[in-house]
Design an enzyme around this catalytic site. Sequence first.
Site, PDB file in Angstrom:
ATOM      1  N   GLU A  68       0.841  -1.201   0.000  1.00  0.00           N
ATOM      2  CA  GLU A  68       0.000   0.000   0.000  1.00  0.00           C
ATOM      3  C   GLU A  68       0.874   1.248   0.000  1.00  0.00           C
ATOM      4  O   GLU A  68       2.100   1.168   0.027  1.00  0.00           O
ATOM      5  CB  GLU A  68      -0.896   0.017   1.254  1.00  0.00           C
ATOM      6  CG  GLU A  68      -2.373  -0.194   0.976  1.00  0.00           C
ATOM      7  CD  GLU A  68      -3.086   1.097   0.594  1.00  0.00           C
ATOM      8  OE1 GLU A  68      -2.426   2.033   0.115  1.00  0.00           O
ATOM      9  OE2 GLU A  68      -4.314   1.150   0.764  1.00  0.00           O
TER      10      GLU A  68
ATOM     11  N   ASP B 259      -9.920   2.559  -2.921  1.00  0.00           N
ATOM     12  CA  ASP B 259      -8.811   2.380  -1.993  1.00  0.00           C
ATOM     13  C   ASP B 259      -7.849   3.567  -2.163  1.00  0.00           C
ATOM     14  O   ASP B 259      -8.258   4.708  -2.086  1.00  0.00           O
ATOM     15  CB  ASP B 259      -8.135   1.029  -2.252  1.00  0.00           C
ATOM     16  CG  ASP B 259      -7.396   0.492  -1.043  1.00  0.00           C
ATOM     17  OD1 ASP B 259      -6.764   1.288  -0.322  1.00  0.00           O
ATOM     18  OD2 ASP B 259      -7.413  -0.733  -0.814  1.00  0.00           O
TER      19      ASP B 259
ATOM     20  N   ASN C  21      -9.429   5.858   3.827  1.00  0.00           N
ATOM     21  CA  ASN C  21      -8.381   5.437   2.899  1.00  0.00           C
ATOM     22  C   ASN C  21      -8.032   6.537   1.913  1.00  0.00           C
ATOM     23  O   ASN C  21      -8.847   7.402   1.610  1.00  0.00           O
ATOM     24  CB  ASN C  21      -8.857   4.204   2.116  1.00  0.00           C
ATOM     25  CG  ASN C  21      -7.844   3.085   2.129  1.00  0.00           C
ATOM     26  OD1 ASN C  21      -6.643   3.327   2.064  1.00  0.00           O
ATOM     27  ND2 ASN C  21      -8.328   1.863   2.226  1.00  0.00           N
TER      28      ASN C  21
END
Length: 295
Positions: free
Chosen positions: A20, A205, A154
């Site tokens: 991420e 996301d 997010n």
Amino acid sequence: MTSTAPSAALVVDGGYELAEGGRWVDGRYVYVDILSGRLFELPDEGDGNGPTCLARLDVPLGAVAPVHGRPGTWIAAVDTGIALLTPDGALEWLDRPEDRTPVPSRMNDGVADPAGRFWAGSMAYDVTPGAGSLYRTDPDGTVVRVLDGLTIANGPAFTADGTTMYLADTAVGTVLRCRVDPVSGDLVGGPETFARLRDGEGSPDGMTVDQEGCLWIALWGAGAVRRYHPDGRLLHTLSVPAPHPTSVCLHPDGNRLFVTTARHGVTNPTANSGSVLGIPVPTRGTAACSWQGRF
């Protein structure tokens, strides 16, 4: 417009559980593997040896931003709060607000804005609805809860002038747009819904804003990345060869999109699940901003 990405290149075959937070920092691509608490860098040109692990923590590491004037030090959304991650891998805590929540929670994605503040979201481990928050860390080190009632906060992403922030609530499929006072960092009015994903379209996301002001969104569960015009129009949907893309980062110079992907939560992972992919695109991004902490 939708297209597949046959030219998607495998940049890093890391076998990551939850890669991420991809950012472009000082000529290198920086990202994390959240659940293993690791921070990685990959130089622009590379030396053929793959990424370097800069830090390995025993707690989840959600995202980092560079600290102005302190090379090798990062401000990090980590475990239950915000800390400085020093070059020797130590954590200097600024605050741990998620220690004070009613359900076990952790920090998630985060980014520095053009004014030098650090913004990061949180979520409950069991994804309790409404248990997540958005925090802002000011240059004096104060950590402020800006929004609550989120579920999985997010992908904070800012426009170049710092007056607009996009924020995803992954669990409910919504991307919010917030007006920000660039001087105080306060939100101007309440968040508005910028995009809402329908069932089957995936969940928003990680995000980034390109040099044209358009928003790119990784769609968890859909194996896709979307690009939206600032007026909300969907411009492009790019399919990627992994079901769980988690973050997007545009090279400032090279017309290349970096996409992190996850193995976590994938019933049938592909060969690219848990990797970093590189895809040619016709636009560019901007380098990551630094936290302007005053010490």
